[in-house]
Design an enzyme around this catalytic site. Structure first.
Site, mmCIF file in Angstrom:
data_model
loop_
_atom_site.group_PDB
_atom_site.id
_atom_site.type_symbol
_atom_site.label_atom_id
_atom_site.label_comp_id
_atom_site.label_asym_id
_atom_site.label_seq_id
_atom_site.Cartn_x
_atom_site.Cartn_y
_atom_site.Cartn_z
ATOM 1 N NE ARG A 82 27.112 -27.385 27.576
ATOM 2 C CZ ARG A 82 27.752 -26.225 27.348
ATOM 3 N NH1 ARG A 82 28.147 -25.471 28.362
ATOM 4 N NH2 ARG A 82 27.951 -25.811 26.117
ATOM 5 C CB SER B 167 27.332 -29.959 22.019
ATOM 6 O OG SER B 167 27.910 -28.761 21.591
ATOM 7 C CD GLU C 175 25.149 -30.518 26.116
ATOM 8 O OE1 GLU C 175 23.940 -30.714 25.834
ATOM 9 O OE2 GLU C 175 25.776 -29.502 25.795
HETATM 10 P P1 FAD Z 1 14.552 -29.038 27.428
HETATM 11 O O1 FAD Z 1 15.260 -29.685 26.288
HETATM 12 O O2 FAD Z 1 13.081 -28.905 27.349
HETATM 13 O O3 FAD Z 1 14.947 -29.800 28.767
HETATM 14 C C1 FAD Z 1 16.304 -30.063 29.060
HETATM 15 C C2 FAD Z 1 16.380 -30.739 30.450
HETATM 16 O O4 FAD Z 1 15.977 -29.829 31.455
HETATM 17 C C3 FAD Z 1 15.454 -31.938 30.580
HETATM 18 O O5 FAD Z 1 16.069 -32.881 31.415
HETATM 19 C C4 FAD Z 1 14.217 -31.360 31.243
HETATM 20 O O6 FAD Z 1 13.477 -32.312 31.969
HETATM 21 C C5 FAD Z 1 14.822 -30.313 32.155
HETATM 22 N N1 FAD Z 1 13.958 -29.140 32.377
HETATM 23 C C6 FAD Z 1 13.513 -28.280 31.437
HETATM 24 N N2 FAD Z 1 12.818 -27.278 32.013
HETATM 25 C C7 FAD Z 1 12.822 -27.512 33.340
HETATM 26 C C8 FAD Z 1 12.262 -26.851 34.468
HETATM 27 N N3 FAD Z 1 11.555 -25.705 34.354
HETATM 28 N N4 FAD Z 1 12.452 -27.393 35.701
HETATM 29 C C9 FAD Z 1 13.160 -28.546 35.850
HETATM 30 N N5 FAD Z 1 13.695 -29.225 34.821
HETATM 31 C C10 FAD Z 1 13.545 -28.712 33.577
HETATM 32 N N6 FAD Z 1 23.431 -25.402 25.367
HETATM 33 C C11 FAD Z 1 24.464 -24.720 25.912
HETATM 34 O O7 FAD Z 1 24.701 -24.805 27.114
HETATM 35 N N7 FAD Z 1 25.255 -23.913 25.148
HETATM 36 C C12 FAD Z 1 25.067 -23.760 23.828
HETATM 37 O O8 FAD Z 1 25.791 -23.027 23.167
HETATM 38 C C13 FAD Z 1 23.995 -24.467 23.224
HETATM 39 N N8 FAD Z 1 23.755 -24.351 21.889
HETATM 40 C C14 FAD Z 1 22.718 -25.034 21.330
HETATM 41 C C15 FAD Z 1 22.482 -24.878 19.952
HETATM 42 C C16 FAD Z 1 21.416 -25.534 19.344
HETATM 43 C C17 FAD Z 1 21.183 -25.343 17.873
HETATM 44 C C18 FAD Z 1 20.558 -26.355 20.127
HETATM 45 C C19 FAD Z 1 19.386 -27.027 19.485
HETATM 46 C C20 FAD Z 1 20.789 -26.519 21.482
HETATM 47 C C21 FAD Z 1 21.876 -25.868 22.098
HETATM 48 N N9 FAD Z 1 22.161 -26.004 23.473
HETATM 49 C C22 FAD Z 1 23.187 -25.284 24.038
HETATM 50 C C23 FAD Z 1 21.333 -26.885 24.318
HETATM 51 C C24 FAD Z 1 20.052 -26.189 24.838
HETATM 52 O O9 FAD Z 1 19.824 -24.994 24.183
HETATM 53 C C25 FAD Z 1 20.153 -25.923 26.347
HETATM 54 O O10 FAD Z 1 20.449 -27.097 27.056
HETATM 55 C C26 FAD Z 1 18.849 -25.339 26.898
HETATM 56 O O11 FAD Z 1 19.028 -24.906 28.222
HETATM 57 C C27 FAD Z 1 17.697 -26.334 26.846
HETATM 58 O O12 FAD Z 1 16.512 -25.638 27.159
HETATM 59 P P2 FAD Z 1 15.092 -26.272 26.890
HETATM 60 O O13 FAD Z 1 14.087 -25.385 27.506
HETATM 61 O O14 FAD Z 1 14.937 -26.556 25.441
HETATM 62 O O15 FAD Z 1 15.219 -27.622 27.717
HETATM 63 N N1 EPU Z 2 36.424 -28.752 16.166
HETATM 64 C C1 EPU Z 2 36.863 -29.542 15.117
HETATM 65 N N2 EPU Z 2 35.914 -30.103 14.303
HETATM 66 C C2 EPU Z 2 34.581 -29.896 14.472
HETATM 67 C C3 EPU Z 2 34.155 -29.102 15.545
HETATM 68 C C4 EPU Z 2 35.105 -28.518 16.386
HETATM 69 O O1 EPU Z 2 38.051 -29.747 14.910
HETATM 70 O O2 EPU Z 2 33.808 -30.442 13.691
HETATM 71 C C5 EPU Z 2 37.456 -28.130 17.044
HETATM 72 C C6 EPU Z 2 37.995 -26.810 16.474
HETATM 73 O O3 EPU Z 2 39.366 -26.760 16.767
HETATM 74 C C7 EPU Z 2 37.295 -25.759 17.297
HETATM 75 C C8 EPU Z 2 37.121 -26.470 18.632
HETATM 76 O O4 EPU Z 2 36.892 -27.842 18.297
HETATM 77 O O5 EPU Z 2 38.085 -24.616 17.417
HETATM 78 C C9 EPU Z 2 35.965 -25.938 19.460
HETATM 79 O O6 EPU Z 2 34.779 -25.900 18.652
HETATM 80 P P1 EPU Z 2 33.614 -24.836 18.951
HETATM 81 O O7 EPU Z 2 34.190 -23.492 19.138
HETATM 82 O O8 EPU Z 2 32.577 -25.003 17.910
HETATM 83 O O9 EPU Z 2 33.073 -25.277 20.348
HETATM 84 P P2 EPU Z 2 32.731 -26.701 20.959
HETATM 85 O O10 EPU Z 2 33.741 -26.990 22.015
HETATM 86 O O11 EPU Z 2 32.566 -27.718 19.889
HETATM 87 C C10 EPU Z 2 31.291 -25.761 22.889
HETATM 88 C C11 EPU Z 2 29.947 -26.015 23.461
HETATM 89 C C12 EPU Z 2 28.867 -25.330 22.638
HETATM 90 C C13 EPU Z 2 29.140 -23.832 22.652
HETATM 91 C C14 EPU Z 2 30.530 -23.593 22.059
HETATM 92 C C15 EPU Z 2 30.928 -22.143 22.125
HETATM 93 C C16 EPU Z 2 30.050 -28.139 24.614
HETATM 94 C C17 EPU Z 2 29.659 -29.570 24.639
HETATM 95 N N3 EPU Z 2 29.682 -27.443 23.543
HETATM 96 O O12 EPU Z 2 31.324 -26.411 21.620
HETATM 97 O O13 EPU Z 2 27.610 -25.567 23.247
HETATM 98 O O14 EPU Z 2 28.180 -23.143 21.896
HETATM 99 O O15 EPU Z 2 31.504 -24.355 22.788
HETATM 100 O O16 EPU Z 2 31.227 -21.807 23.437
HETATM 101 O O17 EPU Z 2 30.662 -27.667 25.566
HETATM 102 C C18 EPU Z 2 25.746 -27.041 23.294
HETATM 103 O O18 EPU Z 2 26.029 -27.258 24.480
HETATM 104 O O19 EPU Z 2 24.760 -27.568 22.748
HETATM 105 C C19 EPU Z 2 26.602 -26.163 22.511
HETATM 106 C C20 EPU Z 2 26.388 -25.902 21.222
#
Ligand code: FAD
Ligand code: EPU
Length: 339
Positions: free
Chosen positions: A164, A238, A334
């Site tokens: 991240r 997250s 994050e």
């Molecule tokens: P924004 O929210 O618009 O911006 C994020 C940051 O990037 C800001 O600081 C912004 O200024 C900067 N930025 C955006 N675009 C540019 C650009 N073109 N040039 C320079 N800076 C820029 N993230 C994960 O890594 N893994 C996951 O599994 C994951 N699951 C998610 C699930 C949900 C339901 C949600 C809502 C979010 C999740 N995220 C996850 C977070 C998010 O999807 C990512 O961080 C994604 O890359 C954000 O993209 P965005 O275009 O919405 O960025």
């Molecule tokens: N867990 C709990 N309680 C909860 C949630 C999770 O006990 O309420 C424990 C469980 O044991 C589970 C473990 O945590 O097995 C891991 O949970 P999960 O698989 O949902 O993944 P995470 O570590 O919570 C991370 C990323 C996610 C990404 C998933 C899958 C971060 C901060 N988050 O979540 O990214 O989708 O792994 O790879 O690293 C995001 O960045 O926005 C995001 C959703």
């Protein structure tokens, strides 16, 4: 012709659904519009927010500056023997790019299916899910340097990707606008099925020889079951990172909490599951005012309707305090806090 609007609501531009205004708002459809914009010295001096899909930020106040929404489109692909090079505009929707590749059997993005947001934001925090991170397929990106008006290409090494993390979140924060991203994919998939839930779901479906399409579908299925859909309930995924601590710090915590969910994170380091820590503090599914944590994933903070950014932020501070009191571990946000 580049247009700059005034006093624009950002409610539909952030997945938390927080209702604040931006003093100025510009949508960029072509990289040359960035050159045009910053030829006017006024915008060099103004506070700026670069915006993609708004899925990884929390807007705490009205934004008294210029929001630059990147909407540069286009996907190009070139095959060289077994390799596929994909170059996509920063404003492309990340999951559209994933689907584009999965449909053509270009392997590498399938585990990152259904991550919201734009292609241009993907390198900022080195997005990752289900055992794969952007850095595993990243080749380079092209970015506009605000101070000089020049474009620069960043290699993977120059991006300094970590969990991240990237150079764009750290030492170059706010200095560059990513306009396109180039990925290196493959025509010969080597599937990553290391994440337990993927194997389980494939077994449940009686799939023994999965294709990249299968992996994409299974990952999407797992995500939908676990994470709230921002179109119905505001959230930014997250809210905190999973904390990485030293093996020495981990020892006494494990002695006290033998069930603690943790992973090996390189020699001498341990990654903790922040969702587990938060759940153990009793926060999972709790509703606090207009905010709370998601019932299926305590790491996700949600807007139950009408929450302000400040309310969500204060709630996140409460969580940090209680996790620290119980475990002595400090959670880091994050999500990008704006304002
Ligand atoms: P924004 O929210 O618009 O911006 C994020 C940051 O990037 C800001 O600081 C912004 O200024 C900067 N930025 C955006 N675009 C540019 C650009 N073109 N040039 C320079 N800076 C820029 N993230 C994960 O890594 N893994 C996951 O599994 C994951 N699951 C998610 C699930 C949900 C339901 C949600 C809502 C979010 C999740 N995220 C996850 C977070 C998010 O999807 C990512 O961080 C994604 O890359 C954000 O993209 P965005 O275009 O919405 O960025
Ligand atoms: N867990 C709990 N309680 C909860 C949630 C999770 O006990 O309420 C424990 C469980 O044991 C589970 C473990 O945590 O097995 C891991 O949970 P999960 O698989 O949902 O993944 P995470 O570590 O919570 C991370 C990323 C996610 C990404 C998933 C899958 C971060 C901060 N988050 O979540 O990214 O989708 O792994 O790879 O690293 C995001 O960045 O926005 C995001 C959703």
């Amino acid at each position: 012709m580049l247009q700059i609007q005034e006093n624009v609501s950002l409610k539909n531009f952030n997945t938390f659904g927080v209702d604040v205004n931006a003093s100025f708002f510009a949508e960029i459809n072509h990289e040359n519009e960035l050159v045009e914009l910053f030829m006017d010295p006024q915008w060099q001096q103004t506070e700026r927010l670069i915006l993609g899909g708004g899925s990884n930020l929390l807007l705490v106040n009205n934004f008294e500056g210029l929001v630059i929404r990147v909407n540069i489109r286009g996907i190009e692909h070139r095959i060289n023997k077994n390799e596929v090079f994909i170059e996509a505009g920063a404003g492309e929707v990340w999951n559209d790019l994933v689907n584009f590749c999965v449909a053509r059997n270009y392997a590498g993005l399938e585990n990152m299916s259904l991550i919201p947001g734009s292609v241009g934001a993907a390198p900022i925090q080195n997005i990752g899910a289900y055992g794969v991170e952007l850095k595993d397929v990243f080749y380079s990106c092209k970015a506009f340097e605000i101070a000089t008006g020049q474009f620069k290409t960043f290699t993977k090494e120059e991006c300094k990707f970590g969990y991240r993390e990237s150079v764009f979140k750290d030492e170059l924060k706010g200095q560059y606008i990513i306009v396109s991203v180039k990925l290196q994919l493959s025509l010969t998939p080597s599937l990553n099925l290391s994440y337990g839930a993927i194997g389980q779901e494939l077994a449940d479906r009686h799939i023994t020889q999965p294709t990249i399409k299968d992996v994409s579908q299974v990952v999407s299925h797992i995500r939908v079951a676990k994470l709230p859909d921002p179109s119905t309930i505001g959230n930014a995924g997250s809210f905190f990172k999973n904390p990485v601590i030293t093996a020495g710090e981990f020892k006494p915590i494990e002695a006290k909490f033998p069930d603690i969910v943790h992973y090996h994170a390189g020699e001498g380091y341990v990654k903790l599951a922040a969702g587990w820590l938060i759940e153990q503090c009793g926060w999972k599914g709790k509703v606090v005012g207009h905010t709370g944590t998601w019932k299926n994933q305590a790491l996700v903070l949600v807007n139950h309707g009408g929450a302000t950014g400040e309310e969500v932020y204060n709630f996140s501070s409460q969580i940090i305090d209680s996790v620290y009191s119980k475990f002595g571990v400090t959670l880091q946000r994050e999500v990008n806090i704006i304002g």
